[in-house]
Design a protein around this motif. Structure first.
Motif, mmCIF file in Angstrom:
data_model
loop_
_atom_site.group_PDB
_atom_site.id
_atom_site.type_symbol
_atom_site.label_atom_id
_atom_site.label_comp_id
_atom_site.label_asym_id
_atom_site.label_seq_id
_atom_site.Cartn_x
_atom_site.Cartn_y
_atom_site.Cartn_z
ATOM 1 N N GLU A 103 -15.224 75.282 96.629
ATOM 2 C CA GLU A 103 -14.174 75.908 97.432
ATOM 3 C C GLU A 103 -13.493 74.905 98.359
ATOM 4 N N ARG A 104 -14.259 73.908 98.843
ATOM 5 C CA ARG A 104 -13.663 72.918 99.755
ATOM 6 C C ARG A 104 -12.597 72.073 99.076
ATOM 7 N N GLN A 105 -12.648 71.972 97.760
ATOM 8 C CA GLN A 105 -11.657 71.155 97.056
ATOM 9 C C GLN A 105 -10.416 71.942 96.662
ATOM 10 N N LEU A 106 -10.360 73.214 97.058
ATOM 11 C CA LEU A 106 -9.225 74.052 96.716
ATOM 12 C C LEU A 106 -8.319 74.269 97.925
ATOM 13 N N ASP A 107 -7.017 74.223 97.689
ATOM 14 C CA ASP A 107 -6.007 74.619 98.659
ATOM 15 C C ASP A 107 -5.177 75.688 97.959
ATOM 16 N N GLY A 108 -5.617 76.928 98.077
ATOM 17 C CA GLY A 108 -5.011 77.981 97.265
ATOM 18 C C GLY A 108 -5.371 77.746 95.806
ATOM 19 N N GLU A 109 -4.336 77.560 94.987
ATOM 20 C CA GLU A 109 -4.554 77.261 93.568
ATOM 21 C C GLU A 109 -4.522 75.756 93.285
ATOM 22 N N TRP A 110 -4.360 74.947 94.315
ATOM 23 C CA TRP A 110 -4.258 73.499 94.132
ATOM 24 C C TRP A 110 -5.629 72.853 94.294
ATOM 25 N N TRP A 111 -5.969 71.978 93.345
ATOM 26 C CA TRP A 111 -7.262 71.298 93.319
ATOM 27 C C TRP A 111 -7.102 69.869 93.807
ATOM 28 N N GLN A 112 -7.907 69.475 94.777
ATOM 29 C CA GLN A 112 -7.849 68.120 95.309
ATOM 30 C C GLN A 112 -8.587 67.174 94.363
ATOM 31 N N MET A 113 -7.853 66.206 93.815
ATOM 32 C CA MET A 113 -8.399 65.310 92.792
ATOM 33 C C MET A 113 -9.295 64.211 93.364
ATOM 34 N N GLY A 114 -9.228 64.006 94.694
ATOM 35 C CA GLY A 114 -10.022 62.947 95.302
ATOM 36 C C GLY A 114 -9.386 61.575 95.188
ATOM 37 N N ASP A 115 -8.116 61.531 94.747
ATOM 38 C CA ASP A 115 -7.390 60.271 94.571
ATOM 39 C C ASP A 115 -6.208 60.208 95.527
ATOM 40 N N MET A 116 -5.819 58.977 95.850
ATOM 41 C CA MET A 116 -4.585 58.730 96.598
ATOM 42 C C MET A 116 -3.516 58.230 95.634
ATOM 43 N N GLY A 117 -2.283 58.637 95.883
ATOM 44 C CA GLY A 117 -1.192 58.198 95.023
ATOM 45 C C GLY A 117 0.142 58.566 95.621
ATOM 46 N N TYR A 118 1.196 58.427 94.836
ATOM 47 C CA TYR A 118 2.535 58.831 95.267
ATOM 48 C C TYR A 118 3.343 59.224 94.039
ATOM 49 N N ARG A 119 4.439 59.934 94.261
ATOM 50 C CA ARG A 119 5.334 60.324 93.171
ATOM 51 C C ARG A 119 6.657 59.594 93.333
ATOM 52 N N SER A 120 7.231 59.187 92.221
ATOM 53 C CA SER A 120 8.543 58.550 92.250
ATOM 54 C C SER A 120 9.608 59.628 92.449
ATOM 55 N N ARG A 121 10.858 59.191 92.614
ATOM 56 C CA ARG A 121 11.948 60.155 92.799
ATOM 57 C C ARG A 121 12.140 61.024 91.558
ATOM 58 N N LEU A 122 11.708 60.504 90.397
ATOM 59 C CA LEU A 122 11.815 61.279 89.160
ATOM 60 C C LEU A 122 10.573 62.131 88.909
ATOM 61 N N GLY A 123 9.614 62.089 89.832
ATOM 62 C CA GLY A 123 8.440 62.938 89.711
ATOM 63 C C GLY A 123 7.260 62.327 89.001
ATOM 64 N N THR A 124 7.346 61.052 88.643
ATOM 65 C CA THR A 124 6.225 60.403 87.961
ATOM 66 C C THR A 124 5.121 60.078 88.960
ATOM 67 N N LEU A 125 3.887 60.358 88.573
ATOM 68 C CA LEU A 125 2.734 60.149 89.450
ATOM 69 C C LEU A 125 2.207 58.727 89.311
ATOM 70 N N HIS A 126 1.943 58.097 90.454
ATOM 71 C CA HIS A 126 1.353 56.755 90.498
ATOM 72 C C HIS A 126 0.034 56.841 91.250
ATOM 73 N N LEU A 127 -1.014 56.308 90.663
ATOM 74 C CA LEU A 127 -2.349 56.323 91.251
ATOM 75 C C LEU A 127 -2.556 55.064 92.086
ATOM 76 N N ILE A 128 -3.099 55.230 93.284
ATOM 77 C CA ILE A 128 -3.394 54.080 94.144
ATOM 78 C C ILE A 128 -4.879 53.749 94.096
ATOM 79 N N ASP A 129 -5.713 54.643 94.568
ATOM 80 C CA ASP A 129 -7.171 54.432 94.593
ATOM 81 C C ASP A 129 -7.851 55.777 94.787
ATOM 82 N N ARG A 130 -9.158 55.830 94.502
ATOM 83 C CA ARG A 130 -9.961 56.960 94.958
ATOM 84 C C ARG A 130 -9.969 56.944 96.485
ATOM 85 N N GLU A 131 -9.931 58.114 97.112
ATOM 86 C CA GLU A 131 -9.934 58.190 98.568
ATOM 87 C C GLU A 131 -11.121 57.446 99.164
#
Length: 519
Positions: free
Chosen positions: A393-421
């Motif tokens: 339950e701690r990894q849920l935010d409503g229906e969103w699951w926390q992956m445990g990773d840090m990253g960012y999205r480009s302006r086109l919506g592509t996901l980029h992975l940085i590191d595990r938190e």
């Protein structure tokens, strides 16, 4: 008018997959690199029909032994393809297979068995006389694929009639796997037929262009990804080459003989198989599609693999996800795109099945290009963690699951992975990005892992092919424009603590460095 079943009514069931494939496609070949422990007399050249018969015969033995629907059956034995067949046999009679990695230490395996609340156990002599010694009190009954002392041999029930297949409700637990355990004791992930179906369907769509191609697989038989890929390949009638030993010396001749059009394994195994790119007989020359999951893959490896194929337009598909979610994003690489590949780019969500977002510390969607926490929304999410509902339950935010990773999205919506938190180091923007750079600049590297040292300084742990000494001058030039790091620690690749899918346990390396286990 017939009502169409809702998506919630759909299910992926492992029990009948081989029989359905045999009925649909006939005696398609299945080649192994070692005989089955449950029936070594069959040899290594089998077929869909033979394996369907083995699954049904094993299900008869299990039923005769007393296993019944919804009961948990832990499978923890020496690594081999029969882990898959036992899983399908357990599923066929409506029981719940709980798959424990052959690589687990005894204490960890015992903890997971305890969480399973006295399951049946299927194992072998090597496990019972080794890591599982003394766990009899944690299980209901112990069945063995061989003559292990203190266990009931499955052979005792040979010839028992196979019962009719049992179909569980699509939302009932039907499979238990465990997380990688990179940060501690693995968590037990509970799957059901419906969530597994929601993972299978998009993967079938991705597999359509390579339908019927011979597929060579070296993957963990205790990971849910293996069973979804199996479902895709059996659906399309692909001949299978199932590999347990990843040593290029044995894999090369096997691939040369079968010339697979599909090859899938763990990213770290692909690094090992880079040497097959120019091996005698060109074993990778007919590959049309490579599949990589479990972890991001190094761009150097992608380029070498694609260059090894003589097909006109080979590609590599990378799936980003985890045991709890299944794939949530995907990325394609071709020869052209691999030349400028960003190893941290892991793609986009799967349309109609998954969505991915990045959030700031307050839980709000982050602006494009701004690093944050990666979260995913998917119909393929597990039901729970067995014995750890609060952690789930701690990894849920409503229906969103926390992956445990840090990253960012480009302006086109592509996901980029940085590191595990948990792996973040303040002095380095992205450990994974620096590792990709070093792997590309130093072809002799088998692996490089950057972990925090005693004072949170970046410490590179390197493995060189053939265990040759690292050239300090080449290292100095390769790192000249990178963030300042401690002196590299050279280890043998076999010394790296790893999961069943060859993920490096970075937290464990940090602990080993702190204890002075390596100098």
């Amino acid at each position: 008018m017939t009502r169409q079943p809702l998506l919630a009514d759909r299910g992926f069931y492992l029990g009948p997959v081989f029989r359905r494939a045999a009925d649909r496609h006939g005696a398609v070949f299945v080649t192994l690199d070692r005989p089955l422990d449950v029936n070594p007399s069959l040899g290594v050249d089998l077929s869909y029909r033979v394996l369907a018969d083995v699954v049904e015969e094993l299900s008869g033995r299990l039923w005769e032994a007393g296993v019944r629907p919804s009961e948990q059956v832990a499978i923890h034995k020496t690594d081999n393809v029969d882990i898959m067949l036992l899983t399908c046999a357990v599923s066929r009679i409506g029981a719940v297979p709980a798959l424990l990695s052959p690589g687990l230490s005894g204490p960890v395996a015992a903890q997971l068995l305890e969480r399973l609340r006295r399951p049946w156990l299927i194992t072998d002599r090597a496990k019972l006389e080794g890591p599982l010694k003394g766990v009899a009190g944690l299980v209901r009954h112990t069945l063995s694929v061989d003559d292990a002392p203190g266990a009931i041999p499955l052979e005792k029930f040979a010839g028992a009639e196979a019962p009719a297949p049992v179909r569980l409700h699509p939302r009932e637990p039907s499979l238990i796997t465990h997380s990688s355990g990179t940060t501690g004791v693995p968590k037990l992930a509970v799957h059901c037929p419906n969530t597994m179906w929601n993972r299978l369907v998009p993967q079938q769509a991705m597999g359509w262009p390579t339908r019927g191609e011979t597929a060579a697989l070296h993957m963990s038989f205790v990971h849910s990804r293996f069973y979804h890929l199996l479902g895709v390949l059996l659906h399309f009638g692909s001949p299978l080459v199932l590999i347990t030993d990843p040593d290029p010396a044995s894999v090369g001749p096997l691939l040369k003989r079968h010339r697979p059009g599909i090859v899938e394994t763990h990213p770290n195994t692909f690094v090992l198989w880079e040497e097959l790119a120019d091996a005698p007989g060109a074993p990778l020359s007919r590959v049309r599609a490579y599949g990589s999951t479990f972890d991001a893959i190094h761009p150097r490896t992608v380029r070498r693999l694609l260059a090894a194929s003589n097909r006109r337009t080979p590609w590599l598909i990378q799936l980003y996800g985890q045991s709890e979610t299944g794939p949530v994003a995907f990325q394609w690489f071709t020869r052209r795109s691999a030349g400028r590949a960003d190893g941290r780019r892991v793609g986009i969500g799967i349309p109609g099945f998954t969505r991915v977002r990045v959030t700031d510390p307050d839980g709000r969607p982050a602006e494009p290009g701004t690093p944050g926490r990666i979260e995913a929304r998917t119909r393929g999410r597990i039901l729970t963690y067995l014995g750890a509902r609060e952690q789930y339950e701690r990894q849920l935010d409503g229906e969103w699951w926390q992956m445990g990773d840090m990253g960012y999205r480009s302006r086109l919506g592509t996901l980029h992975l940085i590191d595990r938190e948990i792996d973040r180091i303040d002095a380095v923007h992205s450990n994974l990005e620096v590792e990709d750079t070093l792997m590309s600049r130093l072809e002799e590297l088998r692996e490089v892992v950057i972990v925090p040292g005693a004072d949170r300084e970046p410490v590179p742990v390197v493995c060189v092919r053939d265990d040759k000494p690292l050239d300090p001058e080449r290292w100095r030039k390769a790192t000249a424009d990178l963030p300042a790091m401690a002196e590299p620690r050279q280890w043998r690749f076999e010394e790296l603590p790893m999961t069943a899918t060859w993920k490096v346990k970075r937290v464990e390396i940090t602990r080993m460095l702190a204890e002075g286990a390596r100098t």
